[in-house]
Design a protein around this motif. Structure first.
Motif, mmCIF file in Angstrom:
data_model
loop_
_atom_site.group_PDB
_atom_site.id
_atom_site.type_symbol
_atom_site.label_atom_id
_atom_site.label_comp_id
_atom_site.label_asym_id
_atom_site.label_seq_id
_atom_site.Cartn_x
_atom_site.Cartn_y
_atom_site.Cartn_z
ATOM 1 N N SER A 272 25.813 -4.004 -21.101
ATOM 2 C CA SER A 272 26.724 -2.933 -20.937
ATOM 3 C C SER A 272 26.169 -1.723 -20.507
ATOM 4 C CB SER A 272 27.709 -2.713 -22.114
ATOM 5 O OG SER A 272 28.443 -1.625 -22.102
ATOM 6 N N PRO A 273 26.661 -1.014 -19.299
ATOM 7 C CA PRO A 273 25.653 0.391 -18.971
ATOM 8 C C PRO A 273 26.037 1.314 -19.855
ATOM 9 C CG PRO A 273 26.844 -0.827 -17.108
ATOM 10 C CD PRO A 273 27.181 -1.733 -18.336
ATOM 11 N N SER A 274 27.174 1.281 -20.780
ATOM 12 C CA SER A 274 27.281 2.421 -21.616
ATOM 13 C C SER A 274 26.641 2.255 -23.004
ATOM 14 C CB SER A 274 28.869 2.501 -22.038
ATOM 15 O OG SER A 274 29.482 1.242 -22.537
ATOM 16 N N SER A 275 26.103 1.261 -23.179
ATOM 17 C CA SER A 275 25.248 0.906 -24.358
ATOM 18 C C SER A 275 24.099 1.728 -24.493
ATOM 19 C CB SER A 275 24.939 -0.686 -24.641
ATOM 20 O OG SER A 275 23.860 -0.671 -25.647
ATOM 21 N N GLU A 276 23.515 2.069 -25.617
ATOM 22 C CA GLU A 276 22.415 2.793 -25.721
ATOM 23 C C GLU A 276 21.269 1.888 -25.470
ATOM 24 O OE1 GLU A 276 21.931 5.901 -26.178
ATOM 25 O OE2 GLU A 276 23.759 6.563 -26.581
ATOM 26 N N THR A 277 21.575 0.565 -25.404
ATOM 27 C CA THR A 277 20.413 -0.169 -25.103
ATOM 28 C C THR A 277 20.538 -1.042 -24.181
ATOM 29 O OG1 THR A 277 21.258 -1.879 -26.699
ATOM 30 C CG2 THR A 277 19.570 -0.542 -27.696
ATOM 31 N N TYR A 278 21.273 -0.474 -23.108
ATOM 32 C CA TYR A 278 21.303 -1.087 -21.656
ATOM 33 C C TYR A 278 20.048 -1.418 -20.953
ATOM 34 C CZ TYR A 278 22.848 -1.525 -16.777
ATOM 35 O OH TYR A 278 22.887 -2.105 -15.367
ATOM 36 N N ARG A 279 19.992 -2.704 -20.518
ATOM 37 C CA ARG A 279 18.582 -3.024 -20.035
ATOM 38 C C ARG A 279 18.355 -2.798 -18.591
ATOM 39 N NH1 ARG A 279 20.317 -8.611 -21.880
ATOM 40 N NH2 ARG A 279 21.288 -9.567 -20.265
#
Length: 424
Positions: A272-279
């Protein structure tokens, strides 16, 4: 040499003021409303698998220590974690705490850190400090670049060696900092290493021996765009990722989930691009990651990797972590029992020197696409992740007062020496 201003080592007063601020928020508002982004203490995630589930819930994991987790979560995320049987205690409104920690100023252009934290180096000041060092010690220090950030900022690197203009047949050591934007103490850690191994050359026997025997490389900021965004306007943003736009209109890739080894393999990063751990959309899609990978690849000379040891500094939790992060296994594809034993031995020795806790990275929770996994998996470099001061602390964990710069960076002098000694 690298000090912006006079540094002191008594930060208790400033730290206490922030603690009062946090508890004051709890007393006055914690029971009155649920913030859009709440700072929570999580209890009950007592295993690595349980902590991995918390991380996969999409929350922003700030730190893990002594069985507890500090996370930033939305009301929906908090409810979901409670539904898993975990205990969540609201510590404060994350955005309000950020505003208060930075002085509550509007986010306009800023030339420096928020008032009271000016001892930290901005990007421009960091670059100037490196150039000043190279100018003052031209025989042992030289500044160059490993590439550019998404917004076009140079990513400088400094080499320290007794014959700095020559590519000698000596073991090399790499120190990298500021992978995550809000972890500004790590930039100061890298600058401490630079200062110590240049100013001490010729007068400190240990420093002189290390510089004579090894080639030392230091990258003080791997994420200059994010670091500058995080302090813009005199109010901390709590920003973690780089500043590369995503297809959905959000911004940022977690560069420590974007390295090209076991990228996205094991549920240790987010799609998920909004996640803090977006890969990121693909391995090494972040220019900052490509710059690091390309530099390390360039140190393969005659088929042999010259870099033998590496530390990537982060905050916070006071941990020394070693690979692998993508698996709970110690002996696995890419890691023999003997190799793991060496990681553990050196890691525990470094942890004993600075009072941190040493453990395999996945003992916290599973991560994939990290720099230390890539360093070892691709290049067999003895690579560690240090989570620096403090052991915990919510908002102040990422923004300790600048009075803590000296004690918390010098605290790692011994660990740095141990890593250099083992880089063979």
């Amino acid at each position: 040499m690298l000090s912006k201003r006079r540094w002191t080592t008594t930060g208790a007063g400033a730290a206490a003021a922030v603690l009062v601020l946090v508890t004051g928020w709890q007393a006055s508002a914690a029971d009155e409303r649920t913030p859009e982004r709440g700072l929570y203490q999580v209890r009950g995630a007592d295993t690595a698998a349980a902590r991995t589930d918390v991380d996969r819930a999409g929350v922003d994991v700030l730190g893990v220590r002594d069985g507890g987790m500090e996370v930033v979560a939305s009301p929906e995320q908090a409810a979901g974690l409670r539904g898993q049987g975990l205990t969540l205690t609201l510590q404060g409104d994350w955005d309000a705490l950020l505003a208060a920690r930075g002085g509550g100023l509007s986010r306009t252009a800023a030339a420096d850190f928020p008032a009271g934290d000016e001892g930290y180096h901005t990007y421009a000041e960091m670059v100037a400090a490196l150039r000043e060092t190279a100018s003052a010690h031209p025989e042992i220090a030289a500044v160059s670049s490993i590439g550019s950030s998404h917004e076009g900022r140079d990513i400088p690197i400094i080499k320290i060696s007794d014959n700095v203009a020559s590519d000698e047949d000596e073991p090399e050591v790499l120190f990298t900092c500021n992978m995550h934007a809000r972890e500004h103490l790590t930039t100061e850690m890298c600058l401490r290493i630079v200062e110590r191994f240049t100013a001490g050359y010729g007068s400190d026997a240990g420093v002189t021996a290390a510089v004579d025997a090894k080639e030392i490389w230091v990258v003080p900021s791997q994420n200059p765009d994010g670091a500058e965004f995080d302090i813009a306007g005199g109010e901390y943003a709590g920003w973690r990722k780089n500043r590369q736009p995503n297809s959905d209109g959000s911004v940022g890739t977690d560069t420590n989930r974007n390295f090209d080894y076991k990228w996205g393999c094991c549920g240790g990063s987010s799609t998920s691009p909004s996640s803090e751990t977006y890969r990121g959309p693909s391995a090494a899609s972040a220019p900052e990651v490509r710059a690091v990978q390309d530099f390390v690849g360039s140190r393969v000379v005659g088929g042999t990797q010259q870099i033998k040891g590496h530390i990537d500094f982060h905050t916070f939790s006071e941990l020394v972590l070693w690979p692998f992060g993508h698996t709970y296994d110690t002996v696995t594809d890419g890691m023999t029992a003997e190799e793991y034993a060496r990681f553990e031995s050196v890691g525990e020795e470094m942890a004993a020197s600075n009072g941190y806790t040493g453990q395999q990275s996945s003992a916290l929770y599973v991560t994939d696409g990290s720099i230390s996994d890539w360093m070892w998996g691709e290049h067999k470099i003895l690579s560690y992740c240090f989570e620096m001061y403090p052991a915990g602390g919510g908002i102040d964990g990422f923004y300790p007062p600048d009075e803590q710069i000296v004690p918390q960076t010098t605290r790692n002098d011994g660990a740095v020496d141990i890593l250099i000694a083992n880089a063979t």
